[in-house]
Design a protein around this motif. Structure first.
Motif, PDB file in Angstrom:
ATOM      1  N   VAL A  34      46.852  34.124  36.331  1.00  0.00           N
ATOM      2  CA  VAL A  34      45.694  35.153  36.326  1.00  0.00           C
ATOM      3  C   VAL A  34      46.347  36.637  36.468  1.00  0.00           C
ATOM      4  CG1 VAL A  34      43.743  36.165  37.395  1.00  0.00           C
ATOM      5  CG2 VAL A  34      43.705  33.656  36.956  1.00  0.00           C
ATOM      6  N   THR A  35      47.272  36.700  37.527  1.00  0.00           N
ATOM      7  CA  THR A  35      48.010  37.884  37.939  1.00  0.00           C
ATOM      8  C   THR A  35      48.705  38.470  36.672  1.00  0.00           C
ATOM      9  OG1 THR A  35      47.674  37.419  40.428  1.00  0.00           O
ATOM     10  CG2 THR A  35      49.409  38.993  39.134  1.00  0.00           C
ATOM     11  N   ASN A  36      49.377  37.396  36.007  1.00  0.00           N
ATOM     12  CA  ASN A  36      50.088  38.051  34.886  1.00  0.00           C
ATOM     13  C   ASN A  36      49.393  38.408  33.869  1.00  0.00           C
ATOM     14  OD1 ASN A  36      52.356  37.201  36.219  1.00  0.00           O
ATOM     15  ND2 ASN A  36      52.887  35.221  35.188  1.00  0.00           N
ATOM     16  N   GLU A  37      48.168  37.894  33.467  1.00  0.00           N
ATOM     17  CA  GLU A  37      47.122  38.230  32.364  1.00  0.00           C
ATOM     18  C   GLU A  37      46.605  39.643  32.733  1.00  0.00           C
ATOM     19  OE1 GLU A  37      44.696  38.099  29.089  1.00  0.00           O
ATOM     20  OE2 GLU A  37      46.457  37.239  29.672  1.00  0.00           O
ATOM     21  N   VAL A  38      46.292  39.992  34.204  1.00  0.00           N
ATOM     22  CA  VAL A  38      46.037  41.387  34.584  1.00  0.00           C
ATOM     23  C   VAL A  38      47.085  42.475  34.178  1.00  0.00           C
ATOM     24  CG1 VAL A  38      45.529  42.813  36.352  1.00  0.00           C
ATOM     25  CG2 VAL A  38      44.217  40.440  36.481  1.00  0.00           C
ATOM     26  N   ALA A  59      50.256  36.300  45.635  1.00  0.00           N
ATOM     27  CA  ALA A  59      49.899  36.611  44.215  1.00  0.00           C
ATOM     28  C   ALA A  59      48.797  37.407  44.197  1.00  0.00           C
ATOM     29  CB  ALA A  59      49.707  34.974  43.700  1.00  0.00           C
ATOM     30  N   LEU A  60      47.743  37.228  45.319  1.00  0.00           N
ATOM     31  CA  LEU A  60      46.464  38.219  45.184  1.00  0.00           C
ATOM     32  C   LEU A  60      46.923  39.598  45.397  1.00  0.00           C
ATOM     33  CD1 LEU A  60      44.076  35.857  47.477  1.00  0.00           C
ATOM     34  CD2 LEU A  60      43.805  36.495  45.030  1.00  0.00           C
ATOM     35  N   ARG A  61      47.826  39.938  46.276  1.00  0.00           N
ATOM     36  CA  ARG A  61      48.401  41.363  46.322  1.00  0.00           C
ATOM     37  C   ARG A  61      48.857  41.700  45.255  1.00  0.00           C
ATOM     38  NH1 ARG A  61      49.628  39.345  51.601  1.00  0.00           N
ATOM     39  NH2 ARG A  61      51.737  38.737  51.206  1.00  0.00           N
ATOM     40  N   GLN A  62      49.798  40.935  44.579  1.00  0.00           N
ATOM     41  CA  GLN A  62      50.171  41.398  43.420  1.00  0.00           C
ATOM     42  C   GLN A  62      49.187  41.557  42.396  1.00  0.00           C
ATOM     43  OE1 GLN A  62      52.889  38.674  41.540  1.00  0.00           O
ATOM     44  NE2 GLN A  62      53.991  40.038  40.319  1.00  0.00           N
ATOM     45  N   GLY A  63      48.274  41.071  42.340  1.00  0.00           N
ATOM     46  CA  GLY A  63      47.113  41.132  41.126  1.00  0.00           C
ATOM     47  C   GLY A  63      46.480  42.185  41.637  1.00  0.00           C
ATOM     48  N   LEU A  64      46.235  42.477  42.766  1.00  0.00           N
ATOM     49  CA  LEU A  64      45.312  43.501  43.201  1.00  0.00           C
ATOM     50  C   LEU A  64      45.974  44.711  43.089  1.00  0.00           C
ATOM     51  CD1 LEU A  64      43.011  44.577  45.044  1.00  0.00           C
ATOM     52  CD2 LEU A  64      44.259  44.432  47.033  1.00  0.00           C
ATOM     53  N   ALA A  65      47.252  44.948  43.253  1.00  0.00           N
ATOM     54  CA  ALA A  65      47.953  46.091  42.801  1.00  0.00           C
ATOM     55  C   ALA A  65      47.975  46.419  41.223  1.00  0.00           C
ATOM     56  CB  ALA A  65      49.486  45.895  43.155  1.00  0.00           C
ATOM     57  N   TRP A  66      48.289  45.455  40.272  1.00  0.00           N
ATOM     58  CA  TRP A  66      48.091  45.629  39.164  1.00  0.00           C
ATOM     59  C   TRP A  66      46.577  45.996  38.591  1.00  0.00           C
ATOM     60  CZ3 TRP A  66      51.780  46.673  36.192  1.00  0.00           C
ATOM     61  CH2 TRP A  66      52.991  46.250  36.071  1.00  0.00           C
ATOM     62  N   SER A 122      37.668  36.080  32.439  1.00  0.00           N
ATOM     63  CA  SER A 122      38.407  34.867  31.978  1.00  0.00           C
ATOM     64  C   SER A 122      38.014  33.772  32.621  1.00  0.00           C
ATOM     65  CB  SER A 122      39.894  35.396  32.866  1.00  0.00           C
ATOM     66  OG  SER A 122      40.773  34.580  32.314  1.00  0.00           O
ATOM     67  N   PHE A 123      38.151  32.775  31.870  1.00  0.00           N
ATOM     68  CA  PHE A 123      38.110  31.463  32.267  1.00  0.00           C
ATOM     69  C   PHE A 123      39.109  30.755  32.834  1.00  0.00           C
ATOM     70  CE2 PHE A 123      35.454  31.778  27.780  1.00  0.00           C
ATOM     71  CZ  PHE A 123      34.436  31.992  28.769  1.00  0.00           C
ATOM     72  N   CYS A 124      38.594  30.074  33.707  1.00  0.00           N
ATOM     73  CA  CYS A 124      39.716  29.524  34.884  1.00  0.00           C
ATOM     74  C   CYS A 124      39.311  28.033  35.051  1.00  0.00           C
ATOM     75  CB  CYS A 124      39.938  30.133  35.912  1.00  0.00           C
ATOM     76  SG  CYS A 124      41.332  29.516  36.943  1.00  0.00           S
ATOM     77  N   ASP A 125      40.175  26.835  35.186  1.00  0.00           N
ATOM     78  CA  ASP A 125      39.547  25.587  35.604  1.00  0.00           C
ATOM     79  C   ASP A 125      40.054  25.163  36.941  1.00  0.00           C
ATOM     80  OD1 ASP A 125      42.469  25.305  35.194  1.00  0.00           O
ATOM     81  OD2 ASP A 125      42.304  23.488  33.815  1.00  0.00           O
ATOM     82  N   SER A 126      40.715  26.163  37.937  1.00  0.00           N
ATOM     83  CA  SER A 126      41.011  26.014  39.134  1.00  0.00           C
ATOM     84  C   SER A 126      40.041  26.729  40.054  1.00  0.00           C
ATOM     85  CB  SER A 126      42.296  26.530  39.434  1.00  0.00           C
ATOM     86  OG  SER A 126      42.660  26.336  40.566  1.00  0.00           O
ATOM     87  N   SER A 127      39.210  25.954  40.976  1.00  0.00           N
ATOM     88  CA  SER A 127      38.362  26.140  42.046  1.00  0.00           C
ATOM     89  C   SER A 127      38.964  27.007  42.753  1.00  0.00           C
ATOM     90  CB  SER A 127      37.434  25.055  42.436  1.00  0.00           C
ATOM     91  OG  SER A 127      38.270  24.127  43.151  1.00  0.00           O
TER      92      SER A 127
END
Length: 169
Positions: free
Chosen positions: A100-104, A144-151, A120-125
């Protein structure tokens, strides 16, 4: 980000402990707006070391899988935007969140800071819960959340996840 339009595209990400993939599809803007409304915005508590019953309880805290989302996904014409190996093997939930982070990150490069909202669709709860809540008690997930938040902040991309069954993702 309230004025950013959801646009006319939706994404889908998936991962295994070794590989990740992402797809994108055109969708009528009215339907994307409905999907945005149906996506998870609140999140739930998640951990990597939970038992199966703990995971099921966390999944119940999320919005249930929407029949609308499940009916729209198979009708879309999906195009692959990413298919690659991860540099290291990690827990599958960490890899799902990294996808998800890489998609952002990819959307930041495509939209160059114009400000977008993306479903975005995701199958992981676990991924849907952690991403939507913005935090987790797991240090691995928080990385991973911090990296995604930055992007997301610097690239002006608001990604919301809609939970979907594994068979349709």
């Amino acid at each position: 980000h309230l004025r950013w339009l959801p646009g006319d595209r939706v994404s889908s990400t998936d991962a295994t402990p070794l590989r990740e993939g992402a797809t994108e599809a055109w969708c009528p803007p009215e339907i994307v707006s409905d999907l945005y409304r149906l996506a998870e915005h609140r999140g739930s508590n998640v951990r990597l070391d939970w038992s199966t019953s703990d995971r099921e309880a966390a999944a119940r805290a999320l919005q249930s899988i929407s029949p609308v989302v499940e009916s729209i996904s198979p009708a879309l014409d999906w195009k692959v935007t990413c298919s690659k190996d991860f540099p290291q093997q990690h827990h599958v939930n960490v890899q799902e969140l990294q996808a998800v982070t890489n998609e952002v990150n990819r959307l930041v490069g495509v939209h160059r800071g114009e400000g977008i909202r993306r479903v975005s669709f995701c199958d992981s709860s676990v991924t849907v819960g952690a991403w939507s809540k913005g935090r987790s008690s797991s240090k691995q997930l928080n990385g991973a959340l911090r990296q995604g938040l930055a992007w997301s902040i610097l690239g002006r991309v608001k990604m919301v996840l809609a939970w979907i069954s594994t068979l349709l993702n």
